[in-house]
Design an enzyme around this catalytic site. Structure first.
Site, PDB file in Angstrom:
ATOM      1  CG  ASP A  33      25.338  39.332  88.365  1.00  0.00           C
ATOM      2  OD1 ASP A  33      24.165  39.055  88.654  1.00  0.00           O
ATOM      3  OD2 ASP A  33      25.639  40.213  87.507  1.00  0.00           O
ATOM      4  N   GLY A  97      11.761  44.042  89.086  1.00  0.00           N
ATOM      5  CA  GLY A  97      12.827  44.311  88.122  1.00  0.00           C
ATOM      6  C   GLY A  97      13.520  43.054  87.634  1.00  0.00           C
ATOM      7  CG  HIS A 104      18.155  34.508  88.980  1.00  0.00           C
ATOM      8  ND1 HIS A 104      17.180  34.669  88.027  1.00  0.00           N
ATOM      9  CD2 HIS A 104      18.497  35.756  89.392  1.00  0.00           C
ATOM     10  CE1 HIS A 104      16.955  35.957  87.841  1.00  0.00           C
ATOM     11  NE2 HIS A 104      17.733  36.643  88.665  1.00  0.00           N
ATOM     12  CG  HIS A 106      20.766  38.232  92.679  1.00  0.00           C
ATOM     13  ND1 HIS A 106      21.497  38.892  91.715  1.00  0.00           N
ATOM     14  CD2 HIS A 106      19.506  38.146  92.183  1.00  0.00           C
ATOM     15  CE1 HIS A 106      20.715  39.194  90.688  1.00  0.00           C
ATOM     16  NE2 HIS A 106      19.494  38.744  90.945  1.00  0.00           N
TER      17      HIS A 106
HETATM   18  P1  5GP Z   1      17.541  39.767  87.932  1.00  0.00           P
HETATM   19  O1  5GP Z   1      17.295  41.231  87.844  1.00  0.00           O
HETATM   20  O2  5GP Z   1      16.808  39.001  86.837  1.00  0.00           O
HETATM   21  O3  5GP Z   1      17.266  39.228  89.310  1.00  0.00           O
HETATM   22  O4  5GP Z   1      19.095  39.583  87.724  1.00  0.00           O
HETATM   23  C1  5GP Z   1      19.693  39.020  86.619  1.00  0.00           C
HETATM   24  C2  5GP Z   1      21.186  39.089  86.825  1.00  0.00           C
HETATM   25  O5  5GP Z   1      21.812  38.379  85.781  1.00  0.00           O
HETATM   26  C3  5GP Z   1      21.773  40.505  86.796  1.00  0.00           C
HETATM   27  O6  5GP Z   1      22.417  40.749  88.053  1.00  0.00           O
HETATM   28  C4  5GP Z   1      22.755  40.483  85.630  1.00  0.00           C
HETATM   29  O7  5GP Z   1      23.939  41.202  85.892  1.00  0.00           O
HETATM   30  C5  5GP Z   1      23.022  38.998  85.463  1.00  0.00           C
HETATM   31  N1  5GP Z   1      23.339  38.614  84.089  1.00  0.00           N
HETATM   32  C6  5GP Z   1      22.690  38.981  82.943  1.00  0.00           C
HETATM   33  N2  5GP Z   1      23.242  38.416  81.863  1.00  0.00           N
HETATM   34  C7  5GP Z   1      24.270  37.651  82.332  1.00  0.00           C
HETATM   35  C8  5GP Z   1      25.227  36.808  81.675  1.00  0.00           C
HETATM   36  O8  5GP Z   1      25.251  36.637  80.461  1.00  0.00           O
HETATM   37  N3  5GP Z   1      26.134  36.181  82.473  1.00  0.00           N
HETATM   38  C9  5GP Z   1      26.144  36.344  83.838  1.00  0.00           C
HETATM   39  N4  5GP Z   1      27.069  35.681  84.533  1.00  0.00           N
HETATM   40  N5  5GP Z   1      25.245  37.128  84.489  1.00  0.00           N
HETATM   41  C10 5GP Z   1      24.329  37.776  83.728  1.00  0.00           C
END
Ligand code: 5GP
Length: 119
Positions: A33, A97, A104, A106
């Site tokens: 991340d 959020g 995906h 985490h």
């Molecule tokens: P969500 O809130 O959608 O579950 O999490 C998306 C995650 O993607 C966030 O933790 C954010 O830091 C990560 N993220 C967003 N843009 C990028 C990127 O360009 N590269 C990487 N490696 N992670 C990203």
């Protein structure tokens, strides 16, 4: 919800944007991340056009679903997180959020993560 192929993870899969790769096979990509919330914070994504958990489980072939979760386990092992533990999170939809509309999971670990915060 229609899958939007301009999302950031689709662009990572197309190698338009770089990522710090942890694991890859024909069906799954795992990478760090960009804004880690723990010493180890890895995103694991299927290679397919799925917006979120619901979309993946409703529309992905059973073999891909099986391979996805099998790979998560492999990544956990590769990162040596089994002994001390880890947390898996998937955000789905507006109330969670979820920022990136490509399914995906985490994987977080590398320290005591405390209790799950719901704010
Ligand atoms: P969500 O809130 O959608 O579950 O999490 C998306 C995650 O993607 C966030 O933790 C954010 O830091 C990560 N993220 C967003 N843009 C990028 C990127 O360009 N590269 C990487 N490696 N992670 C990203």
């Amino acid at each position: 919800m229609l899958y939007d192929s301009s999302n950031i993870f689709a662009r990572i899969l197309r190698e338009e944007i770089a990522c710090d790769k942890v694991f890859e096979n024909d069906h799954v990509l795992a990478f760090k991340d960009i804004s880690p919330q723990a010493p180890q914070h890895i995103l694991i994504i299927p290679k397919g056009d799925y917006c979120n958990f619901h979309d993946f489980h409703e529309n992905a072939p059973a073999l891909l679903i099986n391979e996805f979760y099998r790979t998560i386990r492999l990544v956990i092992q590769q990162c040596h997180l089994e002994k001390n533990g880890y947390r898996l999170i998937t955000n789905c939809g507006v109330d969670s959020g979820q920022i990136v509309d490509h399914y995906h999971v985490h994987l977080l670990g590398g320290k005591n993560l405390g209790s799950l915060i719901v704010s």
